[in-house]
Design an enzyme around this catalytic site. Structure first.
Site, PDB file in Angstrom:
ATOM      1  N   ASP A 186      14.246 -65.549 -57.354  1.00 15.45           N
ATOM      2  CA  ASP A 186      13.723 -64.714 -58.433  1.00 15.45           C
ATOM      3  C   ASP A 186      13.241 -63.404 -57.828  1.00 15.45           C
ATOM      4  OD1 ASP A 186      12.853 -64.214 -61.147  1.00 15.45           O
ATOM      5  OD2 ASP A 186      10.820 -64.391 -60.370  1.00 15.45           O
ATOM      6  N   ASP A 238       7.818 -67.777 -58.284  1.00 22.29           N
ATOM      7  CA  ASP A 238       6.363 -67.824 -58.362  1.00 22.29           C
ATOM      8  C   ASP A 238       5.865 -67.968 -59.785  1.00 22.29           C
ATOM      9  OD1 ASP A 238       7.010 -65.390 -59.374  1.00 22.29           O
ATOM     10  OD2 ASP A 238       5.697 -64.220 -58.070  1.00 22.29           O
ATOM     11  N   ASP A 277      10.003 -70.095 -63.519  1.00 23.19           N
ATOM     12  CA  ASP A 277      10.804 -70.683 -62.456  1.00 23.19           C
ATOM     13  C   ASP A 277      10.637 -72.196 -62.344  1.00 23.19           C
ATOM     14  OD1 ASP A 277      11.757 -68.179 -61.555  1.00 23.19           O
ATOM     15  OD2 ASP A 277       9.898 -67.853 -60.472  1.00 23.19           O
TER      16      ASP A 277
END
Length: 860
Positions: A318, A589, A593
């Site tokens: 990400d 984070d 996710d």
């Protein structure tokens, strides 16, 4: 300063009503994974097939009255359970220290009074007050607010703040994160600008964070392939050992009539054939590997999954907060036809034509900002304009015109001490500033082209304008000022400095990096280019939604960037990669996710900025959020598997002569070459060698220069099994030859002399097996193998114990040994040490044979 009076403070809930709702709904916190109790952990470890057999063998020795043998076997069980307990408790305690973000402090209004309470005490219907720097403690609807902007990147993946204002808001069930024109505030998001009063409508597991947390509960964590393979191997060898032991007991009892001695011989053979070290190394290697990683700020939450990281073929990343620093920096300035690139830092002296652009960008920002974009303006001003007249700490802010749904621009009106006139600074979306400046259509078209060009480089583009006003009474809207466009500012969420090198290291190791982000495709491509990802057409979230699973599986094989992604997309991506046979690791984070972290083979969460949900879903937590730590984690994963293979080769090799020496003399009608106490003695060498020496072995030079091993590759592949059996067979032949020679030299001693010779050769040969199996690679000539302190301690300790067993009469009597003369001792030791030395010689003479075996983990 704003010219608007503060709205009347609501009374909020009463303390009594709040207490009743807290009791009814429960605390406002996420349900964390429950830690295993001590009894549950012990029971889970004790269910391993090998440990059950050890417990049974120890119990039989207790029945037979041999307390020493029983305690030796049962100590293995204690060691494995203790290691598991210590590591699990350490992980749980470390994670508890990371949960601060899951229940932030909250400012509530109760009985008309503002109170600061723990976030877990917020209830439905509470009135909360949020200001810059606060985390929203629960899902809420904005009632009043001024210039409120919220960072929702934890939920949406977008690094830019979202403006919020009171207004007509749909039912809570229809709300979604990322909606710019709405009044919804989400639990765990961060207020970066302004202030507001909101009413809570959801807490705890009913919030948006909680909804995603429930998705995690539907995803099961399975045992790793290595665990399943070791289970099968141990089970098969255990069954074979028990069967052979039963046959040996029957043969001994029927042919010699001594059933008690037959039972002892059978137990000796069972101990020699059952590889009880395999479950030990499978517990010890990941545990010590996790300890090594913890010293590099990487927390391992699930030990068995650590070895999977070494087999990772695709690393899903990400962007926001993982590849980038989750902060803004000014990367480019544009005034008229001239641009200035600041990605390498500002020049020694900022050109004069850019001074006013930066000056009025600062004036359009808060004096002590929390917004990352405004902090970027101030940082550039302090570096480039610190000694000029363009910074105005003495000016007074008269009024702020905030962002609105109709105009995505804000203005600050300042009173300058000199001249007495009003100075207005405005910044915002380029189209909004163009509207304020009343630009003609041809000028707008030129401006639009410049904005598109900057956005294509991954920049967030703002326009800055200025105006002057002479009258004392300020107008009601920004449109009443006569603004002049000063230029464009391109902001960038900068990459972490270590990311390009880390990505390059992953590519050299054969690990494909796939960036998944909610950003615009132009921004995503720019970031991908900067970190060194292959130039491919981004896969867009809307495009992904139209694909069926088969089409997505084909498309995702070639993609390096997925843009405009939402959490549901990430889950599908991970599923498609797994269906394609990839071993998937996912870093992130945010709450968005978390489902993908759990669905991936290896989930890696960020500890400093990450949400509690993401950390609970992950297998690894990067405490310092350093993406470069992933390179070390991948190296550690590969090192663990390589060392497991070396330990497995040693275990198979060393059990062949022990089992053969327990079985063949009986079949040949000779006295027993080994008794249970001798096997237990040899275990004092085998177990430390497996769990200490091979675990401490440094990574092979080629560990990060070869592709990941194939998912279907076996720990016990054919080359490993064949070469290990040949090593063990050579030591068995030497030991039996010495045993036969000893029987011929001293037939009257009942086999004690021969037994002593065979035991010395077996112990010294076991030490030689440690040395030859430390590496199967062929080292270049002149290059020494790295030192292994653990090996030196094991060798020294084993030889010391052997000396005590041979020289101390009481120990010699207990072990049923006979005294050996110097030449006989030297012969037995030399023969054992020399037995497996053909293996390193073969590596030099025919490196191709063993090269294929050494690389079989990656190519099998």
């Amino acid at each position: 300063m704003s010219g608007a009076s503060e709205p009347a403070l609501p009374r909020g809930l009463s303390e009594v009503a709040a207490a009743h709702r807290l009791a009814a709904d429960g605390p406002n916190e996420l349900p964390a994974e429950r830690g295993h109790s001590l009894a549950a952990t012990v029971l889970g470890v004790a269910k391993e097939p090998m440990l059950l057999l050890l417990l049974a063998a120890g119990g039989l020795y207790l029945v037979l009255g041999d307390l020493g043998e029983a305690l030796t076997l049962l100590s293995f069980v204690v060691v494995v359970i203790a290691i598991t307990l210590v590591q699990e408790r350490r992980s749980e305690h470390a994670l508890a220290a990371l949960r601060d973000l899951s229940s932030p402090r909250a400012l509530v209004v109760r009985d008309g009074v503002r109170r600061r309470i723990a976030g877990r005490e917020v209830v439905r219907g509470d009135t909360i007050v949020v200001v810059e720097g606060d985390r929203v403690p629960a899902d809420a609807i904005l009632v009043t607010g001024e210039g409120l902007q919220v960072d929702e990147s934890f939920l949406t993946g977008e690094s830019l703040p979202v403006a919020k204002w009171p207004g007509q808001t749909p039912a809570s069930s229809a709300l979604r994160p990322g909606e710019a024109e709405g009044a919804a505030l989400w639990s765990g998001t961060l207020v970066v600008r302004g202030s507001g009063i909101a009413r809570v409508h959801a807490t705890g597991s009913t919030t948006e964070i909680g909804r995603l947390g429930r998705v995690l509960g539907e995803l099961e964590t399975q045992r790793t392939p290595l665990q399943r393979e070791v289970d099968r191997t141990v089970r098969r060898l255990a069954m074979a050992g028990v069967a052979l032991s039963a046959l040996l007991v029957a043969a001994w009892g029927l042919t010699r009539g001594d059933w008690l001695s037959g039972v002892l011989a059978g137990l000796t053979l069972a101990m020699a054939t059952i590889p009880e070290e395999l479950p030990v190394v499978l517990a010890v290697f990941p545990a010590l590997g996790a300890w090594r990683l913890s010293r590099r700020h990487v927390l391992t939450r699930r030990l068995p999954a650590l070895e999977v990281l070494g087999a990772t073929t695709v690393l899903c990343v990400d962007k926001t907060g993982t590849l980038t620093e989750n902060r803004m920096a000014i990367a480019r300035l544009a005034v008229d036809e001239r641009t200035l690139d600041l990605r390498g830092g500002p020049p020694g002296e900022l050109p004069e034509e850019f001074h006013e652009l930066v000056e009025f960008g600062i004036l359009a920002s808060q004096r002590d900002p929390f917004d990352p974009m405004e902090r970027a303006f101030h940082a550039l001003g302090q570096r480039a304009l610190g000694r000029t007249e363009h910074l105005h700490a003495e000016w007074t802010l008269l009024r702020a015109y905030p962002l609105s749904p109709e105009l995505l621009a804000l203005s600050h009106v300042w009173s300058a001490p000199e001249g007495g006139r009003r100075v207005i600074a405005a910044k915002g979306a380029p189209e909004a500033i163009a509207d304020l400046c009343h630009l003609p259509e041809p000028v707008r078209e030129v401006l639009d082209r410049r904005v598109v060009a900057m956005a294509s480089d991954g920049l967030r583009v703002l326009a800055v304008a200025r105006a002057f006003f002479a009258r004392a009474d300020l107008p009601g809207t920004q449109h009443d000022f006569e603004f002049e466009l000063l230029g464009l500012v391109g902001l960038l969420d900068p990459l972490r400095k270590s990311v390009p090198a880390a990505v390059a290291e992953c590519r050299r190791a054969g690990v494909r990096v796939l960036m998944i982000t909610g950003d615009h495709p132009r921004t995503a491509r720019a970031i991908a280019r900067e970190i060194g990802l292959p130039e491919t057409e981004p896969l867009l979230g809307p495009e992904l939604e139209r694909m069926d699973d088969a089409a997505l599986e084909r498309r995702i094989r070639e993609a390096s960037v997925v843009a405009r992604a939402v959490p549901e997309h990430k889950l599908r991506i991970v599923a498609a990669l797994r269906a394609a046979g990839e071993i998937v690791a996912m870093t992130g984070d945010g709450v968005n996710d978390a489902p993908a972290l759990r669905a991936a083979h290896m989930g890696i969460a960020m500890g400093a900025r990450g949400t509690d949900v993401a950390r609970e879903a992950a297998d690894l937590v990067l405490i310092d959020d350093d993406f470069a730590s992933l390179v070390e984690a991948v190296r550690q994963g590969r090192r663990i598997f390589d060392n497991l293979r070396k330990a497995a080769a040693y275990i198979l090799a060393v059990h062949v002569p022990i089992a053969g020496a327990s079985l063949l003399p009986v079949l040949l009608g000779w006295p027993s070459a080994l008794l249970p106490v001798h096997v237990a003695f040899l275990q004092l060498v085998i177990d430390p060698a497996c769990s200490i020496v091979f675990e401490a072995e440094p990574p092979d030079a080629s560990s990060m220069a070869r592709p990941p091993r194939r998912p279907e590759s076996s720990l016990f592949d054919r080359p490993l099994v064949v070469w290990s059996l040949l090593q063990g067979a050579s030591l068995l032949a030497v030991s039996l030859a010495l045993f036969a020679w000893g029987l011929a030299r001293a037939p009257a001693e009942g086999g004690a002399h021969a037994r002593t010779l065979a035991f010395v050769s077996l112990l010294c040969g076991g030490l030689a097996l440690i040395a030859v199996n430390r590496s199967w690679e062929v080292r270049p000539r002149g290059r020494r193998r790295e030192s292994n302190r653990a090996e030196r301690w094991v060798v020294a300790g084993s030889l010391a114990l052997l000396a005590l067993a041979l020289l101390v009469p009481a120990a010699r009597e207990l072990l049923r040994f006979a005294p050996l003369r110097g030449p006989e001792l030297a012969l037995a030791a030399a023969a054992g040490l020399a037995a497996p030395l053909w293996f390193p010689l073969l590596k030099r003479v025919r490196p191709g044979w063993l090269g294929r075996a050494a690389a079989s983990a990656a190519e099998a």
